[in-house]
Design a protein around this motif. Structure first.
Motif, PDB file in Angstrom:
ATOM      1  N   LEU A  94      41.318  30.656   8.547  1.00 39.83           N
ATOM      2  CA  LEU A  94      41.418  30.796   9.996  1.00 39.83           C
ATOM      3  C   LEU A  94      40.737  32.048  10.541  1.00 39.83           C
ATOM      4  O   LEU A  94      40.870  32.350  11.709  1.00 39.83           O
ATOM      5  N   TYR A 161      43.912  22.390   8.942  1.00 41.22           N
ATOM      6  CA  TYR A 161      43.212  23.482   9.628  1.00 41.22           C
ATOM      7  C   TYR A 161      42.210  22.927  10.641  1.00 41.22           C
ATOM      8  O   TYR A 161      42.081  23.437  11.747  1.00 41.22           O
ATOM      9  N   LYS A 162      41.497  21.893  10.257  1.00 39.66           N
ATOM     10  CA  LYS A 162      40.529  21.294  11.180  1.00 39.66           C
ATOM     11  C   LYS A 162      41.238  20.688  12.386  1.00 39.66           C
ATOM     12  O   LYS A 162      40.753  20.811  13.520  1.00 39.66           O
ATOM     13  N   GLN A 165      42.208  23.500  14.638  1.00 42.65           N
ATOM     14  CA  GLN A 165      41.028  24.017  15.330  1.00 42.65           C
ATOM     15  C   GLN A 165      40.628  23.111  16.489  1.00 42.65           C
ATOM     16  O   GLN A 165      40.272  23.589  17.568  1.00 42.65           O
TER      17      GLN A 165
END
Length: 184
Positions: A94, A161-162, A165
């Motif tokens: 991150l 995480y994607k 985001q």
């Protein structure tokens, strides 16, 4: 005057300097915390950097010119400490690239009032699907380890995480558009 009368005066100046420092620190710390939250992934990181920046500011307070902008001086120290902290946690997925950090820092120091941003942020969060909003708010809560949330969601860390985001990007886009419409 003899040396015995000089000693209490020097101590008194030290006490006054300490009081001045604490007053200025308490006055400007919320602004610095808000700035750092835009740069750092968790509130724990913000706490750590504020603590370190406060210690450095205290050590260097004798170099600070009274009457100049303490907030700007303290913010500069905090920014450099945030960069050091970022380097320490650089292996985390991150962490932003240097150019993104510079852009975030530049935008954070602009004169846009924080309440306006928060108002639009709240509106955009309210527009989000409840499940997506809950996940986004959960990963930004104090003490939360994103890896644990990813495991609980049943997704791989990378996929999670994607997804985070993408949620952040859509939220930032919504806030930007909302502020743009209000300013038009």
């Amino acid at each position: 005057m003899d040396d015995s009368t000089q000693q209490p005066r020097a101590e008194q100046v030290g006490v006054d300097q300490g009081e001045v420092f604490v007053r200025l620190l308490l006055e400007h710390e919320p602004q610095v915390r808000a700035f750092l939250r835009g740069l750092l992934p968790t509130w724990n990181d913000v706490d750590e950097v504020v603590q370190e920046a406060s210690l450095i500011a205290w050590r260097k307070f004798s170099d600070f010119e009274q009457g100049t902008a303490f907030g700007g001086w303290f913010l500069t120290i905090a920014r450099f400490e945030a960069l050091k902290h970022r380097r320490r946690i650089a292996r985390t997925p991150l962490v932003f690239a240097d150019d993104v950090w510079d852009l975030l820092a530049e935008e954070s120091t602009q004169d846009e009032p924080q309440p306006l941003y928060r108002k639009h942020l709240e509106k955009c969060l309210a527009k989000m699907h409840p499940d997506k909003r809950d996940v986004l708010l959960r990963v930004h809560s104090a003490g939360v380890v994103i890896r644990d949330v990813a495991i609980q969601s049943g997704k791989s860390e990378q996929a999670f995480y994607k997804a985070i985001q993408r949620l952040r990007a859509s939220l930032i886009d919504c806030v930007s558009k909302s502020i743009g419409i209000e300013n038009a």
